[in-house]
Design a protein around this motif. Structure first.
Motif, mmCIF file in Angstrom:
data_model
loop_
_atom_site.group_PDB
_atom_site.id
_atom_site.type_symbol
_atom_site.label_atom_id
_atom_site.label_comp_id
_atom_site.label_asym_id
_atom_site.label_seq_id
_atom_site.Cartn_x
_atom_site.Cartn_y
_atom_site.Cartn_z
ATOM 1 N N ASN A 1 4.207 10.456 8.673
ATOM 2 C CA ASN A 1 2.775 10.305 9.345
ATOM 3 C C ASN A 1 3.529 9.540 11.243
ATOM 4 N N HIS B 1 0.913 -1.023 -0.159
ATOM 5 C CA HIS B 1 0.648 0.193 0.854
ATOM 6 C C HIS B 1 0.735 1.992 0.434
ATOM 7 N N GLU C 1 -5.665 12.268 12.588
ATOM 8 C CA GLU C 1 -5.462 12.194 10.490
ATOM 9 C C GLU C 1 -5.495 11.107 11.326
ATOM 10 N N ARG D 1 0.568 13.153 8.704
ATOM 11 C CA ARG D 1 -0.689 13.467 8.978
ATOM 12 C C ARG D 1 -0.191 13.108 10.595
ATOM 13 N N GLU E 1 2.669 5.861 2.612
ATOM 14 C CA GLU E 1 2.358 6.412 3.452
ATOM 15 C C GLU E 1 1.227 6.108 4.240
ATOM 16 N N SER E 2 1.056 4.479 3.386
ATOM 17 C CA SER E 2 -0.279 4.219 4.758
ATOM 18 C C SER E 2 0.255 3.274 5.746
ATOM 19 N N GLU F 1 -7.239 3.916 5.481
ATOM 20 C CA GLU F 1 -5.529 3.873 4.925
ATOM 21 C C GLU F 1 -5.019 3.821 5.052
ATOM 22 N N ILE F 2 -4.957 3.814 6.730
ATOM 23 C CA ILE F 2 -3.243 3.312 7.133
ATOM 24 C C ILE F 2 -3.896 1.812 7.327
ATOM 25 N N ARG F 3 -2.332 0.835 7.066
ATOM 26 C CA ARG F 3 -2.458 0.010 7.122
ATOM 27 C C ARG F 3 -1.604 -0.634 7.651
ATOM 28 N N GLY G 1 -7.814 7.535 9.527
ATOM 29 C CA GLY G 1 -6.634 6.609 8.944
ATOM 30 C C GLY G 1 -7.181 5.376 8.644
ATOM 31 N N ARG H 1 -10.390 4.957 8.503
ATOM 32 C CA ARG H 1 -11.209 4.393 7.325
ATOM 33 C C ARG H 1 -10.586 3.360 6.073
#
Lengths: 598, 1156
Positions: free
Chosen positions: B816, B783, B1024, B1020, B786-787, B1033-1035, B1028, B1031
């Motif tokens: 992040n 990902h 955030e 982030r 940034e994840s 977006e952060i894995r 994330g 949602r």
């Protein structure tokens, strides 16, 4: 010249009321209804020993004083004296025709402070003003600067009557000079010494004099608020003060712009809750502030940092009462009285084994013997005079041998006693001096505020040792320990209470060492007072076997056949003394004999 | 501050004007005894101890209440002052009702800290228990078998049920010690080069040798026997003291000696003169080896033995042949041993003949009982008058006795009953009527005797002969092992003084204040104690044990010992090593004899979770009452009653916990005695002396208080903070004093956890770190970087934070990164100058914005109170009421969410004509109109605040960095600008995290790099990252340092999560890898507090999982394929300093000098 009506005055101070004066007053009120006789209330004239007192002032101004008057006596008084003009001789204690020597009670005194007490109506400002009241204030406010007032007080030589004798002008001067706009004047009316009631009598009999003194003092130091800290146990004094404050305000002596000058002052009454230590000035201030009444160390002195952190002068009731007189009559008139170092008069509460106990005012320098014998009429029991205690629990015992000591600050200090606030307790041969010391220590140990080690734990330990000694369990080293503790407590205590608490013990050891030795070493009480060291014995030669004592004995310790000599079982006897009082034949005696110690 | 010059004890000293004399003396190293003075509170003057002489007319004055004045001449010590202080102390002691030292310890001739060692056993610290015993008694296993238990007679548990089985507990600890560390040798002090001869290898000699050797002296031990042990070996039968065990305990001591010379008899093989020539000092532990006879005819006839010789022959392996009927004459322990040994040798009938009755027998009651159990028959009130027999003994003739008046020994004297003679047929007679010094020995050495014993001082062991010391039975006559040990240890101490050339003075008896002896105590006082039966000790049955010499007392098992230890009532005071009152009592050598100790009966309150209150020990200094009121502003305690009955109680006599108490422990820290104590974290509270004290920094919030961790056996026993040091000056709050988690509490993680098959399972470091790295790598590959996100707890150190941001940015390649609790919502670094706490204390105006200081930052609230005391104006602007409100001059309450608006209002009032603001005229006017709606009350208050602010010279604004947002901070910064205070005053932000400020400086922030430089691209922020996660977006998430404050969002389960945590909590189930973290008490490093001051963390112990946090981060980096250079916190710090580019702004400087 039309003849003025008779005036009748009833002493309605606490001492009078306690003896039934209020009932006498109402009986008189009833009996005099419809007559033109003027019935008046007044304070205490000091002759507490023969309250209730009724003074009849004849139309010609002659005064007749009746003592121990009961409501039952009232009809006679009214009928014989007020209607027929014939004084009732049996009741008369002073005035023409009196057959007693009570006149010498007043004759030996020099009454300046107590002049109004027992004469004016304490609840009537007119009555006070009629004898020159508020003249001193007028003079101070209208013709003197505060500095001049202080100077006048300085010339008078007035010293604090609270006990320590600190020059009043110096205290005022320090407070005046201390930086700060807000200043306070505080009247210490927390009269707590057992047996002392001078302040109460002044407040009850002449409350305006104290207010006037505070007003003058407030003007001198620059205070606009004054507090009277008075013990709640003086409800009558509090009531009369409130009345006086009200009247003074109405008259413009108190409040805003007094007598039209720029000077304003309010006086607030704060009631103390009964802690003796609150008579100590720093504790008193804490208590006014609403905190636990505990002394703090000095410096800073209240004159620098006192009530709510502001410069404060704290003076005692009697001190304030002196002030109007000084201002009114001038320092020069005042300082002719008394001795070189101690000016003016001092009021004492004379009590104990004395024939005429009450309130006496004498010029400083009068000797103890003069007070006890001339004023007090000698020992009430007829037994030899042994000692006096001055200054209550902070003071010392003065032996009869030192009866020629003049009563002034320096002379008393020299012999280990103090002037104190003015208690004077007379003791005869039957008083056990160890017991006396124990009595005062019982008081101080209870009344210590608990803050500092020496006072709290020290007085407790001294009391414990005294208790042991009076119980016949004294140890060889006890007297030394007492002396060491006393010395350290004096040196180490935080406030005056602790610093003076050992005085009764130190002076009794100093002057009556033999009595201590008798208790400790030979386990007997020469005065035959200490219960553990005495025995009640029945003389079989004298005992008639009437059985009265046996019937009275609450412990069932007395046995014997009717009409035969009785005997007391020492192991069950509780030494209450009921038997000796009940015996009509004086067959019972108290014995305390030296015992051989193991 | 202007200074004044004064003279203290002839020494010239400069002091700050207005300071009190006591503080000045102490600052100059002149100790003036004091109990009621604490620098944190106003002088009170109640204890009357700090008297000094300033030559005034009023005599001595209390130093605490005396202000220094120029030229003051002070004497702090002279005879009169000492006398005054002594009486004050005696008086205080007379009302201090408690036991300093437990009565068992006082009753023990060796003064073993019994309560302490039992508490160690209770804690499972058996070796520490043995070590503590060995401070006073080097033979716990031996003594644990043969001691007559003087201690148990005085045990207060006698008032409840039966005494604690102290002796068998001692044996248990000793045996455990022997088993556990057979090769353990205590640390010897450096070699002194002094040669010492110890003559006699019995209990006295062994003890002297042990303590002398530990002091670094070279000990040569002489003994007449072929083996060491003396009476222990030859006088006590095997079944009571197995010789194999004796050997092991004795060997430990022998191993400490330079040389052991056996078979050497004084007077035969060497002389005292020889020793005095060759050695610097000589210890004589000769014992009483010589058996006494009765002076009867035919006493030496075959078949008649002396007790001690009989026992020796059995132990040496050549027992005499006994017939079937044996009589032992005597009533002591040797008689019991002889009788029971005779049984074991096969005698069928064994009699003990004793001239008094059972009550007068000197033998141990338990031995008498056991002998009886084994079948020994007692003939009391019987005395032998002659021995019968021609060639060998055939019997004895006895008389019967009766008891008369007590004799000198206090026992009733036996008198012969005339005509009562009778005969007893016997095969053997054993005379066990006493032993004495071997006089031949003594005389040949010209030793001086006193009666039949060696002349020597009981306290120091000094004999009339220079350099020759003696102790034990030879000095006292036959006595017990424990008495010989106690005496010999004292003498060893005296010899040490002698050998070091110091004056030989007796060891001072420890000061003790006592509740009274058992007879003096009232059983009612013990009515509330739970009854717990004494654990029975397993014995071999009499019928079996009398057949051989095996040890029949089997001792306590571990489980039994732990149970028995629970029975200890912990009588001694927990504060015995810390009590100031007791220290002075000891120093001034006062006694409680003269005035006695008054019995007080206040209930001891134990209902508070952290604090124990025993008013019986209170000396009414009122420190507690005053610190609670003056510093804490709480008023939970007060003085009640007057005079001697004065007592400190919680207000309204409520339970302390309900009195408004905030559990800050300030009262405990100010209490000079054991009246207010912190409850021990252990069931049995010791008392224990600290093994060591580790000074570190509290990270429970950002204030940065000093914590002193007092460690006993590597566990935190108590927490204190030093007076007159650091920013907190000895003050702590509940978090620092009682609620720190050091890592020893339950739930600690000891091993890494890795999710296998949906559940977390224990794993090794390598596997766990590998799994973590692998998981994160996979996320990055799938990902993108940034994840990935890294969150760091503000309880971690600068070094850890710095390394964490490197791991994020350089290794994982993600921007992040943030704190789990970013101040002001994140991304903001307060502008302007740093404001110190000290400035708060000296400010003339303090404004508090949305911060509940008394609750959240009590130590900061203390500073505000200081400012108040000095006349500062205080304004409180906030959404909730705080306890400072009642002392504040202006209080304005804001409606929820309206803080920003209120601050704008403040700006409107602050603004002077012509001043530009960021808000514009219209906005300012709107605010002024709407203000009343935003404020709950006192709308005029804001204007007043503005006035005070403008009028102030040194204004300080205190804000809570976790309540205010960035916009609000900016408004306040503008307010400071508008008011234009130049370099005076400013904003002090307070943070909940111990190192929030540090993380910001280290670049643990979505926006800022180390040193506060803004990053070109922003990552982030915490919020955030959480969004994330929710949602998807952060894995991948790396959560460093517990993050207990952080709620992991739903949906986060999808992400691969690695958590570095010290304690287990159910939330961790969500993680894929859990790495066991070190706590702050296990970390070396630094933190930066709210002021910006750099403070040190010092480790008290090693992390139980073996790795410090920085090392875990380093390992992770390596596993991720990009190793970071980080060998130690020091190395990281060096790099950090370079990366930051400069010293920290404001107060905090990364200077080596402060790293200490």
């Amino acid at each position: 010249m039309h003849s003025a009506p008779y005036r009748v005055k009833v002493g309605l101070a606490t001492c009078g009321i306690a003896s039934g004066a209020a009932k006498v007053y109402s009986a008189l009120e009833q009996a005099l209804q419809g007559t033109d006789v003027r019935l008046e209330r007044t304070g205490c004239i000091g002759m507490c020993y023969c309250e209730p007192l009724v003074e009849v002032i004849a139309p010609g101004g002659e005064s007749y004083m009746y003592g121990k008057v009961t409501p039952e006596d009232v009809p006679r008084l009214v009928e014989e004296h007020l209607k027929q003009g014939k004084p009732v001789r049996e009741l008369l204690i002073m005035g023409e025709g009196a057959e007693t020597d009570d006149y010498s009670f007043l004759q030996g005194q020099h009454r300046i402070l107590l002049k109004n007490c027992g004469h004016i109506d304490p609840e009537d400002i007119e009555s006070y003003m009629a004898v020159g009241g508020y003249e001193g204030l007028k003079k101070a406010l209208t013709s003197m600067t505060p500095e001049e007032v202080i100077e006048e007080i300085k010339r008078s030589g007035l010293r604090g009557r609270g006990g320590a004798g600190f020059p009043t002008h110096a205290k005022w001067s320090f407070t005046r000079q201390a930086p700060g706009k807000q200043k306070y004047i505080v009247c210490n009316a927390d009269e707590g010494d057992p047996g002392a009631f001078m302040d109460r009598s002044i407040l009850e009999g002449d409350p305006h004099s104290v207010l006037e003194g505070m007003l003058i003092a407030g003007y001198a130091i620059g205070a606009n608020t004054g507090y009277i800290y008075i013990r709640a146990e003086y409800p009558l004094a509090i009531r009369r003060l409130k009345v006086a404050i009200q009247q003074a305000q109405e008259r413009g002596f108190l409040g805003e712009r007094i007598l039209g000058t720029d000077y304003s002052m309010q006086i607030i009454i704060r009631e103390g809750a009964g802690a003796f230590v609150c008579g100590e000035e720093t504790a008193l201030l804490m208590s006014i502030e609403g905190k636990r009444g505990m002394p703090r160390f000095r410096p800073p002195f209240p004159a620098q940092k006192g009530l709510f952190g502001h410069p404060t002068s704290i003076n005692n009731v009697e001190t304030f009462a002196n002030v109007p007189r000084i201002l009114h009559q001038g320092a020069a008139a005042y300082n002719t009285l008394g001795t070189e170092e101690s000016k003016g008069t001092k009021v004492f509460a004379l009590a104990g084994k004395v024939r005429r106990g009450g309130l006496v005012e004498i010029p400083m320098g009068t000797t103890i013997n003069e007070i006890v014998f001339n004023i007090g009429g000698g020992i009430s029991t007829g037994k030899p005079f042994k000692a006096v205690q001055t200054g209550g629990p902070s003071g010392g015992c003065i032996p009869a041998e030192l009866g020629d000591t003049p009563v002034d600050y320096e002379s008393l200090k020299k012999i280990g006693a103090i002037m104190g606030s003015g208690g004077l307790l007379v003791m005869d041969e039957e008083t056990c001096m160890v017991d006396v010391a124990k009595y005062f220590l019982t008081f101080t140990k209870e009344e210590s505020c608990g803050k500092c080690t020496f006072c709290r734990a020290g007085t407790y330990q001294m009391h414990k040792i005294l208790e042991r000694i009076t119980e016949g369990k004294g140890r060889e080293e006890d007297i030394d320990t007492l002396e060491e503790l006393a010395e350290k407590i004096k040196a180490g205590s935080l406030c005056g209470l602790g610093q003076t608490a050992p005085n009764p013990v130190l002076t009794t050891i100093k002057y009556f060492r033999k009595e201590y030795d008798a208790h400790v070493k030979e386990k007997y009480c020469p005065a035959k007072k200490c219960k553990a060291l005495i025995e009640y014995r029945i003389d079989p030669e004298v005992c008639t076997g009437c059985t009265l004592c046996a019937r009275q004995c609450p412990a069932g310790a007395i046995s014997g056949e009717k009409k035969e000599a009785h005997e007391i079982d020492q192991s069950t006897c509780i030494r209450c003394g009921l038997c000796i009082n009940s015996c009509k034949y004086q067959a019972i005696t108290v014995i305390s004999e030296p015992r051989v110690t193991a | 501050m202007p200074k004044v010059g004064i003279t203290i004890n002839g020494k010239e000293v400069l002091a700050e004007e207005g300071s009190n004399l006591l503080e000045v003396a102490l600052a100059n190293g002149i100790e003036v005894p004091h109990l009621c003075y604490d620098p944190r509170i106003k002088p009170f003057g109640s204890c009357r101890m700090c008297f000094v002489d300033i030559g005034g007319p009023r005599g001595p004055v209390p130093a605490c209440a005396t202000t220094v004045t120029e030229g003051m001449q002070v004497v702090t010590d002279n005879e009169a002052l000492t006398a005054l202080r002594k009486v004050a102390l005696e008086l205080l002691m007379s009302e201090h009702c408690g036991d300093c030292i437990a009565p068992c310890q006082l009753a023990c001739p060796a003064h073993i800290d019994i309560q302490g060692f039992i508490a160690f056993i209770d804690r499972g610290e058996y070796e520490k228990a043995a070590e503590l015993i060995k401070e006073k008694m080097p033979l716990p296993s031996i003594c644990g078998r043969v001691c007559p238990r003087f201690c148990e007679q005085e045990c207060r548990r006698n008032m409840v049920d039966d005494p604690v089985n102290i002796c068998d507990l001692k044996r248990f600890a000793g045996d455990f010690h022997l088993e556990a560390i057979s090769s353990y040798v205590p640390q010897k002090k450096p070699d002194t080069g002094k040669e010492v001869a110890v003559v006699g290898g019995g209990p006295a000699g062994l003890t002297a040798a042990y303590y002398l050797a530990l002091e670094g002296h070279r000990v040569t031990l002489f003994d007449r026997g072929p083996k060491l042990g003396g009476m222990l070996r030859y006088g006590i039968p095997e079944y009571r003291l197995p010789k194999a065990l004796l050997d092991r305990e004795v060997d430990l001591i022998a191993g400490l000696c330079k040389e052991v010379r056996l078979g050497q008899i004084l007077g035969r093989d060497f002389t005292l003169e020889d020793l005095r020539k060759s050695y610097d000092a000589v210890f004589l532990g000769l014992g009483c080896q010589s058996a006494q006879g009765m002076g009867l005819e035919r006493e030496d006839m075959p078949g008649v033995f002396r007790g001690i010789e009989f026992l020796r022959s059995v132990i040496e392996g050549n027992p005499p042949k006994l017939g079937s009927r044996v009589a032992v004459v005597g009533g002591g322990n040797t008689a019991m041993d002889a009788a029971r040994t005779a049984l074991r040798l096969g005698a069928e009938e064994v009699y003990v003949i004793y001239r008094r009755s059972r009550n007068e027998m000197p033998a141990n009651p338990i031995e008498i009982q056991e002998a009886e159990e084994e079948g020994v028959q007692f003939k009391f009130l019987t005395n032998p008058v002659s021995i019968l027999g021609e060639e060998c003994v055939t019997g004895i003739e006895c008389v019967r006795m009766e008891l008369g008046e007590p004799d000198a020994s206090g026992r009733r004297r036996p008198i012969v009953i005339k005509g009562s003679e009778f005969r007893l047929e016997l095969d053997n007679v054993i005379m066990a009527i006493g032993q004495g010094l071997d006089l031949e020995n003594a005389q040949c050495c010209s030793l001086q005797l006193e009666r039949k014993n060696l002349a020597a001082c009981r306290e120091t062991g000094c004999t009339p002969m220079e350099g020759v010391f003696a102790a034990g039975d030879a000095v006292t006559g036959p006595a017990t092992v424990v008495e010989a040990v106690g005496a010999a240890r004292k003498v060893a101490r005296a010899m040490d003084l002698y050998l070091r050339g110091q004056e030989v003075v007796p060891e001072r008896e420890p000061f003790n204040c006592s509740m009274g002896s058992l007879e003096e105590l009232d059983p009612k006082d013990f009515a509330d104690r739970e009854k717990m039966e004494r654990i029975p000790v397993r014995h071999i049955e009499p019928e079996i044990r009398k057949k051989d010499f095996r040890e029949y007392n089997l001792g306590l098992t571990e489980e039994e010992a732990r149970k028995e230890s629970k029975r200890c009532l912990s009588c001694g005071c927990q504060e015995v090593f810390h009590c100031t009152l007791r220290r002075y009592a000891e120093e001034l050598e006062i006694s409680t004899e003269r005035l006695g100790v008054e019995r007080k009966r206040y209930p001891i309150s134990k209902d508070h979770p952290y604090i124990q209150h025993d008013p019986n020990k209170c000396i009414l200094c009122a420190n507690c009452v005053r610190i609670c009121q003056e510093v804490q502003g709480v008023n939970a305690l007060c003085l009640v009653n007057r005079g001697y009955n004065t007592v400190v109680k919680p207000v309204l006599e409520l339970p302390l916990a309900e009195s408004g108490c905030e559990s800050c422990g300030q009262c405990v820290s100010a209490c000079p005695t054991g009246a207010l104590t912190a409850k021990s974290p252990f069931e049995k509270p010791g008392p224990w002396r600290d093994d060591r004290v580790v000074r570190t920094t509290c990270v429970q919030c950002g204030i940065g208080c000093i914590l002193d961790l007092h460690l006993v056996a590597d566990r935190v026993n108590r927490v204190t903070s030093p007076l007159r040091q650091g920013i907190n000056d000895g003050n702590l709050c509940v978090k620092g004093a009682f609620e720190c988690r050091f890592g020893q509490e339950p739930g600690r993680l000891h091993r890494p956890l890795v999710k296998r098959g949906g559940a977390l399972q224990e794993a090794g470091w390598e596997e766990a770190v590998g799994a973590a790295a692998e998981g994160l790598k996979k996320v990055r590959e799938a990902h993108g970087a940034e994840s990935l996100a890294v969150l760091v707890s503000p309880q971690l150190s600068n070094e850890e934070g710095y390394l964490a941001q490197k791991l994020a940015r350089q290794v994982l390649g993600t921007l992040n990164i943030d704190s789990t609790e970013p101040p002001f919502g994140g991304g903001v670094r307060p502008a302007g100058r740093f404001v110190s706490y000290e400035e708060v204390g000296t400010a003339d105006f303090v404004m508090i914005v949305d911060a509940n200081l008394p609750r959240d930052y009590p130590v900061a609230a203390h500073k505000v109170r200081q400012a108040l005391d000095r006349g500062a104006r205080v304004a409180v602007l906030g959404r909730e009421a705080t306890r400072l409100d009642r002392d504040a001059h202006v209080v304005v309450s804001i409606n929820p969410g309206k803080t920003g608006e209120a601050l704008k209002g403040l700006l409107a009032y602050l603004r002077r004509p012509g001043q530009e603001t960021s808000l514009g005229e219209e906005e300012l006017n709107r605010i002024l109109v709407q203000l009343p709606e935003m404020l709950r009350d006192n709308p005029a208050g804001l204007a007043e605040m503005a006035e005070l602010f403008l009028a102030a010279e040194r204004p300080v604004i205190i804000v809570n960095g976790h309540v205010l947002g960035a916009a609000e901070l900016a408004l306040l910064e503008e307010a400071v600008r508008l008011a234009d205070k130049g370099e005076q005053g400013g904003i002090l932000p307070l943070y909940r995290g111990g190192n929030s400020r540090g993380l910001l400086e280290m670049g643990v922030d979505a926006l800022l790099l180390p040193g506060g430089r803004a990053h070109v691209a922003r990552g982030r922020s915490r919020d955030e990252i959480l969004e994330g996660l929710a949602r998807g977006e952060i894995r991948g998430l790396l959560l460093l340092g517990d993050g207990e404050e952080l709620e992991l969002p739903d949906g986060g389960e999808e992400a691969f999560t690695v958590v570095l945590a010290s304690f287990w909590r159910p939330e961790l189930e969500k993680a894929d890898v859990v790495l066991p973290a070190a706590t702050f008490a296990e970390t070396a490093g630094t933190v930066i507090n709210c002021e910006g001051r750099l403070l040190e963390l010092n480790p008290a112990f090693a992390p139980p999982a073996g790795k410090e946090n920085y090392a875990i981060i380093k390992d992770l980096a390596a596993a991720l394929g990009k190793p970071l250079k980080a060998e130690s916190p020091q190395e990281i710090r060096a790099e950090m300093r370079e990366a930051l580019g400069c010293d920290l702004p404001g107060l905090g400087c990364l200077l080596p000098a402060q790293e200490g």
